[in-house]
Design an enzyme around this catalytic site. Structure first.
Site, PDB file in Angstrom:
ATOM      1  N   SER A  74       0.832  -1.201   0.000  1.00 52.34           N
ATOM      2  CA  SER A  74       0.000   0.000   0.000  1.00 52.34           C
ATOM      3  C   SER A  74       0.868   1.254   0.000  1.00 52.34           C
ATOM      4  CB  SER A  74      -0.912   0.029   1.236  1.00 52.34           C
ATOM      5  OG  SER A  74      -1.906  -0.963   1.169  1.00 52.34           O
ATOM      6  N   SER A 114      -7.981   1.166  -3.674  1.00 60.95           N
ATOM      7  CA  SER A 114      -8.085   1.096  -2.214  1.00 60.95           C
ATOM      8  C   SER A 114      -6.710   1.054  -1.563  1.00 60.95           C
ATOM      9  CB  SER A 114      -8.890  -0.140  -1.798  1.00 60.95           C
ATOM     10  OG  SER A 114      -8.210  -1.338  -2.122  1.00 60.95           O
ATOM     11  N   SER A 124      -5.323   4.957  -1.522  1.00 61.95           N
ATOM     12  CA  SER A 124      -6.203   6.048  -1.080  1.00 61.95           C
ATOM     13  C   SER A 124      -6.244   6.035   0.442  1.00 61.95           C
ATOM     14  CB  SER A 124      -7.603   5.866  -1.677  1.00 61.95           C
ATOM     15  OG  SER A 124      -8.411   6.991  -1.422  1.00 61.95           O
ATOM     16  N   LYS A 125      -5.080   6.266   1.041  1.00 58.85           N
ATOM     17  CA  LYS A 125      -4.915   6.036   2.472  1.00 58.85           C
ATOM     18  C   LYS A 125      -4.198   7.205   3.145  1.00 58.85           C
ATOM     19  CE  LYS A 125      -4.472   1.009   1.748  1.00 58.85           C
ATOM     20  NZ  LYS A 125      -5.445   0.424   2.649  1.00 58.85           N
ATOM     21  N   CYS A 170      -4.875  -0.529   8.775  1.00 58.00           N
ATOM     22  CA  CYS A 170      -4.224  -0.971   7.540  1.00 58.00           C
ATOM     23  C   CYS A 170      -2.967  -1.717   7.933  1.00 58.00           C
ATOM     24  CB  CYS A 170      -3.874   0.206   6.631  1.00 58.00           C
ATOM     25  SG  CYS A 170      -2.940  -0.323   5.167  1.00 58.00           S
ATOM     26  N   ASN A 212      -0.796  -3.240   5.975  1.00 58.36           N
ATOM     27  CA  ASN A 212       0.347  -2.940   5.122  1.00 58.36           C
ATOM     28  C   ASN A 212       1.048  -1.663   5.558  1.00 58.36           C
ATOM     29  OD1 ASN A 212       0.860  -4.864   2.855  1.00 58.36           O
ATOM     30  ND2 ASN A 212      -1.335  -4.602   2.567  1.00 58.36           N
ATOM     31  N   SER A 247     -11.417  -5.472  -1.176  1.00 56.22           N
ATOM     32  CA  SER A 247     -11.118  -4.284  -0.387  1.00 56.22           C
ATOM     33  C   SER A 247     -11.790  -3.078  -1.031  1.00 56.22           C
ATOM     34  CB  SER A 247      -9.605  -4.058  -0.302  1.00 56.22           C
ATOM     35  OG  SER A 247      -9.312  -2.889   0.427  1.00 56.22           O
ATOM     36  N   HIS A 279      -8.557  -7.123  -4.282  1.00 60.79           N
ATOM     37  CA  HIS A 279      -7.254  -6.544  -3.971  1.00 60.79           C
ATOM     38  C   HIS A 279      -6.175  -7.140  -4.870  1.00 60.79           C
ATOM     39  CE1 HIS A 279      -3.754  -5.368  -1.476  1.00 60.79           C
ATOM     40  NE2 HIS A 279      -4.552  -4.444  -0.997  1.00 60.79           N
ATOM     41  N   MET A 282      -4.357  -7.480   1.777  1.00 59.56           N
ATOM     42  CA  MET A 282      -4.301  -6.504   2.855  1.00 59.56           C
ATOM     43  C   MET A 282      -3.582  -7.143   4.045  1.00 59.56           C
ATOM     44  SD  MET A 282      -7.308  -6.894   1.124  1.00 59.56           S
ATOM     45  CE  MET A 282      -8.674  -7.382   2.170  1.00 59.56           C
ATOM     46  N   GLY A 283      -2.745  -6.350   4.721  1.00 57.19           N
ATOM     47  CA  GLY A 283      -2.007  -6.891   5.855  1.00 57.19           C
ATOM     48  C   GLY A 283      -2.908  -7.366   6.973  1.00 57.19           C
TER      49      GLY A 283
END
Length: 396
Positions: free
Chosen positions: A19, A66, A69-70, A104, A106, A309, A314, A318-319
């Site tokens: 990510s 996704s 966009s963090k 999150c 990651n 996600s 994904h 995702m972590g």
């Protein structure tokens, strides 16, 4: 006509795992955004470039997925025995909201590195050469993460030879421990299995009754057998993301699962809670070609997992969902465990669209209740850019 000028906010753009996100120190945010609320959300939306009806986030730092966009806000920890408080905001792409309901995993890999570099960790706890053990308080879910950050010549080491499927270039390995990862979600009573069962029957209108494993670990996740919904577990992104009917089916599963898990009071509320829960489908090992063109043999993995996600499949994993996978795999009888061949295990290697990932978990049963003390995996992190982001002064 007078125009409002832009303002500058110190920020760092980082990759963590598979990510990317914009990292801020809480103290560097404008005063109005230093507290949770509408001003903070509006600021982060403008930074990332949302809501964007074109779905591209051209006028912001987001990458229109996704995974990109963090946002992350860090501060010196107020929790005893911790170094840094970590707050994660998942920014919707085409809607005007920021989802604060989960972590999150990651970007967790980048939190320790950023905290050391930003002076949020006591200098006495950072060796000149070696590994800095950074104690992170994950404020979204109230959990502890321990990051083992490599240090070289007094600074965070970012380059190395650790390879992570889904990331193009090698980097330094960052080991993460997710302590007591069973999420204490409102309505679930803090239970790892909110219904008290390892496998449930979930009636989804338009789909039928599905066997599912619903677990709160790392992030609330709903697991379903791939074959039960017409898949093999070897699918790549386009097989799902270019099929509007498939996306609608997964959203229906997610909404009804969220209701059953006690995360929402009505299925309509799922639309305002896009980040959690996740939906993933599992299958026994099989050979496939990863999105990079790399072949994955059936013997390379214990099972296959594909996860959704923010409404899309994904590109890797995702972590936090990896924590859920490792946790569920360690508990005999879950759909994840059964897909991996059943029986007790302390680690699992699963295949995802970009390749494979190994995650470990320590599980124990007492009085009929399961508990996982920690889940462990390795990621990597790197600063991509640092300086300031700019937003119009009236954007929040």
């Amino acid at each position: 006509m007078a125009h409002i000028p832009q303002i500058k906010i110190p920020a760092t753009y980082m990759r963590g795992g598979t990510s990317k996100g914009v990292f801020f120190r809480l103290q560097d945010l404008p005063a109005a955004a230093q507290q949770p609320g509408a001003a903070r959300d509006a600021l982060l939306l403008r930074v990332i470039g949302s809501p964007d009806p074109y779905g591209k986030q051209i006028d912001g730092m987001g990458g229109a997925t996704s995974s990109t966009s963090k946002t992350v806000i860090l501060s010196a920890s107020k929790q005893p025995g911790h170094d840094v408080d970590y707050l994660f905001g998942q920014v919707a792409i085409d809607k005007a909201f920021v989802d604060w309901s989960g972590n999150c995993g990651n970007l967790s890999a980048a939190v320790g590195s950023f905290a050391v570099s930003a002076g949020l960790v006591d200098a006495g706890r950072v060796p000149h050469d070696g590994v800095a053990v950074v104690r992170i308080w994950q404020a979204n879910i109230g959990k502890t993460i321990i990051a083992h950050v490599p240090i070289s010549n007094g600074a965070v080491q970012e380059t190395g030879d650790f390879e992570l499927d889904g990331v193009t270039f090698p980097a330094a390995e960052v080991k993460l421990e997710f302590i007591d990862p069973a999420a204490e979600e409102e309505g679930a009573g803090g239970a790892m299995f909110p219904t008290g069962r390892l496998v449930d029957e979930l009636d989804v209108p338009g789909i039928g009754v599905l066997k599912v494993t619903m677990i709160n670990a790392g992030i609330p996740t709903i697991f379903v057998d791939a074959a039960a919904i017409g898949y093999t577990g070897t699918e790549l992104q386009d097989a799902i993301n270019l099929d509007p009917q498939a996306l609608a089916r997964f959203e229906a599963i997610r909404a009804h699962g969220a209701l059953r898990m006690g995360l929402i009071g009505h299925v309509d509320e799922a639309a305002k809670r896009q980040h959690t829960p996740k939906v993933a489908f599992v299958a026994a090992p099989a050979a496939y070609i990863a999105s990079s063109g790399k072949p994955v043999a059936a013997g390379d993995v214990d099972l296959l997992v594909r996860a959704m996600s923010m409404g899309k499949l994904h590109h890797a994993m995702m972590g936090t969902a990896a924590v859920a996978i490792g946790t569920a795999a360690a508990i005999p009888g879950t759909l994840v465990n059964l897909a991996a061949g059943g029986g007790p295990r302390q680690a699992v290697r699963f295949g995802h669209p970009s390749g494979t990932l190994r995650v470990g978990a320590e599980a124990s049963e007492a009085g009929g209740a399961w508990r996982v003390t920690k889940a462990v995996m390795s990621r990597s992190a790197r600063v991509l850019m640092e300086g300031w982001v700019r937003v119009p002064g009236d954007a929040f």
